[in-house]
Design an enzyme around this catalytic site. Structure first.
Site, mmCIF file in Angstrom:
data_model
loop_
_atom_site.group_PDB
_atom_site.id
_atom_site.type_symbol
_atom_site.label_atom_id
_atom_site.label_comp_id
_atom_site.label_asym_id
_atom_site.label_seq_id
_atom_site.Cartn_x
_atom_site.Cartn_y
_atom_site.Cartn_z
ATOM 1 N N ASP A 30 0.868 -1.175 0.000
ATOM 2 C CA ASP A 30 0.000 0.000 0.000
ATOM 3 C C ASP A 30 0.912 1.235 0.000
ATOM 4 O OD1 ASP A 30 -2.305 1.685 0.758
ATOM 5 O OD2 ASP A 30 -1.379 1.688 2.737
ATOM 6 N N ASP A 32 0.038 5.191 1.055
ATOM 7 C CA ASP A 32 -0.059 6.140 2.183
ATOM 8 C C ASP A 32 -0.106 5.402 3.517
ATOM 9 O OD1 ASP A 32 -0.543 9.036 1.086
ATOM 10 O OD2 ASP A 32 -1.657 7.682 -0.221
ATOM 11 N N ASP A 222 -2.016 -0.354 5.791
ATOM 12 C CA ASP A 222 -2.326 0.248 7.096
ATOM 13 C C ASP A 222 -3.792 0.583 7.303
ATOM 14 O OD1 ASP A 222 -2.375 2.379 5.178
ATOM 15 O OD2 ASP A 222 -2.320 3.766 6.865
HETATM 16 O O1 LIG Z 1 -4.501 3.152 -0.290
HETATM 17 P P1 LIG Z 1 -3.586 4.238 0.152
HETATM 18 O O2 LIG Z 1 -2.363 4.373 -0.697
HETATM 19 O O3 LIG Z 1 -3.243 4.128 1.613
HETATM 20 O O4 LIG Z 1 -4.426 5.574 -0.046
HETATM 21 C C1 LIG Z 1 -5.502 5.894 0.858
HETATM 22 C C2 LIG Z 1 -5.703 7.392 0.861
HETATM 23 O O5 LIG Z 1 -4.412 7.932 1.139
HETATM 24 C C3 LIG Z 1 -4.262 9.344 1.076
HETATM 25 O O6 LIG Z 1 -4.875 9.912 2.216
HETATM 26 C C4 LIG Z 1 -4.214 9.574 3.428
HETATM 27 O O7 LIG Z 1 -2.879 10.107 3.403
HETATM 28 C C5 LIG Z 1 -2.787 11.549 3.333
HETATM 29 C C6 LIG Z 1 -1.327 11.928 3.196
HETATM 30 O O8 LIG Z 1 -0.568 11.421 4.261
HETATM 31 C C7 LIG Z 1 -3.466 12.163 4.566
HETATM 32 O O9 LIG Z 1 -3.432 13.590 4.501
HETATM 33 C C8 LIG Z 1 -4.930 11.680 4.640
HETATM 34 O O10 LIG Z 1 -5.542 12.142 5.827
HETATM 35 C C9 LIG Z 1 -4.989 10.143 4.611
HETATM 36 O O11 LIG Z 1 -6.328 9.686 4.550
HETATM 37 C C10 LIG Z 1 -4.813 9.882 -0.219
HETATM 38 O O12 LIG Z 1 -4.730 11.293 -0.220
HETATM 39 C C11 LIG Z 1 -6.222 9.407 -0.478
HETATM 40 O O13 LIG Z 1 -6.665 9.867 -1.730
HETATM 41 C C12 LIG Z 1 -6.195 7.885 -0.494
HETATM 42 O O14 LIG Z 1 -7.494 7.386 -0.756
#
Ligand SMILES: O=P(O)(O)OC[C@H]1O[C@H](O[C@H]2O[C@H](CO)[C@@H](O)[C@H](O)[C@H]2O)[C@H](O)[C@@H](O)[C@@H]1O
Length: 266
Positions: A30, A32, A222
């Site tokens: 994954d 983020d 995560d």
């Molecule tokens: O599947 P992932 O790669 O984990 O993506 C899930 C979402 O991740 C991002 O949002 C998350 O991370 C951001 C940066 O650290 C944070 O600001 C936010 O609060 C988190 O939810 C991404 O911006 C989303 O579009 C994804 O869906």
């Protein structure tokens, strides 16, 4: 799904290696919160050079895929490794390495977009959500191509309830879209039966390990959407999931890491 104090993947390293002996490890990562730390601004969620080095090394030995809720192009711009598979939009936008994969000789380039018919609808709902939420300070709407994220990490907590109502009121007109929640984010996507677990199965299949017991898939993630992939691994009785989390959680993963930096090799 039960809450377990899952063993640390670091402590269980020997067990993991011996369980995978003689099998082809396939890595699923994954983005983020797994490869990059969680930050306030989604555009600033860069992975470190050290993490990129670790992923590059993994891909040298094992087929490796990044599976993210992000738009595929965006996650590629963060990771910048051409030799990987990328599954963006929660697995609804899958592309293999442009030069083909050394793990699948002679294979055609992979491109799979099971939700392409939803593109106009997603584009429309993205614009409506932008408009509907523009008065709520700190809210950020992110276009992830086949899905949309509405971030509230930087909005006043007192406004979160109101924001959820605004999003729901837009979605009332779109019965073919569904809403889920991630880390301080509301995620909107098509109701099709496709998720990160299906993407993992699709990628194993296209690597030639669809019904093969010789593969040992490892998925590291995560968030809630990663649970679909952890569950697939449990059901297949193959490989395992590693949850990145500081606190014990309800999970289908078998092991855990406390934070992204624990993924770095020494
Ligand atoms: O599947 P992932 O790669 O984990 O993506 C899930 C979402 O991740 C991002 O949002 C998350 O991370 C951001 C940066 O650290 C944070 O600001 C936010 O609060 C988190 O939810 C991404 O911006 C989303 O579009 C994804 O869906």
């Amino acid at each position: 799904m039960k809450q377990v104090h899952h063993p640390s993947a670091l402590d269980m390293f020997e067990d993991i290696i011996s369980a995978s002996k003689g099998k082809q490890i396939v890595m699923f990562l994954d983005y983020d919160g797994t490869l990059s730390p969680i930050v306030d601004d989604p555009d600033q969620a860069f992975m470190s050079d050290a993490m990129r080095g670790t992923v590059r090394k993994l891909a040298r030995y094992f087929p490796t895929a990044i599976v993210s809720g992000r738009c595929r192009d965006k996650v590629y711009s963060f990771v910048q490794l051409a030799e990987l598979y990328y599954a963006g939009s929660h697995g609804m936008d899958i592309e293999g390495p442009s030069k083909g994969s050394k793990y699948k000789k002679g294979a055609q380039a992979v491109l799979f977009q099971p939700a392409s018919e939803f593109l106009p609808m997603i584009d429309e709902v993205y614009k409506e959500l932008l408009d509907k939420t523009k008065s709520t300070e700190g809210v950020r709407v992110e276009d992830n191509k086949f899905c949309v994220s509405v971030h509230f990490r930087c909005a006043d907590e007192k406004k979160w309830g109101e924001l959820a109502l605004q999003v729901r009121s837009v979605l009332k007109e779109y019965p073919k879209l569904r809403l889920s929640q991630g880390r301080k984010v509301l995620e909107i996507r098509p109701i099709i039966k496709w998720d990160k677990g299906k993407a993992l199965e699709f990628l194993l299949q296209s690597l030639g390990y669809g019904s093969c017991a010789d593969a040992f898939p490892i998925y590291i993630g995560d968030d809630r959407t990663d649970e679909d992939a952890f569950k697939v691994l449990r059901e297949r009785g193959q490989g395992f999931g590693i949850l990145v989390s500081k606190t014990p959680k309800d999970t289908h993963a078998s092991y855990s890491l406390q934070e992204p930096s624990e993924l770095l090799d020494g």
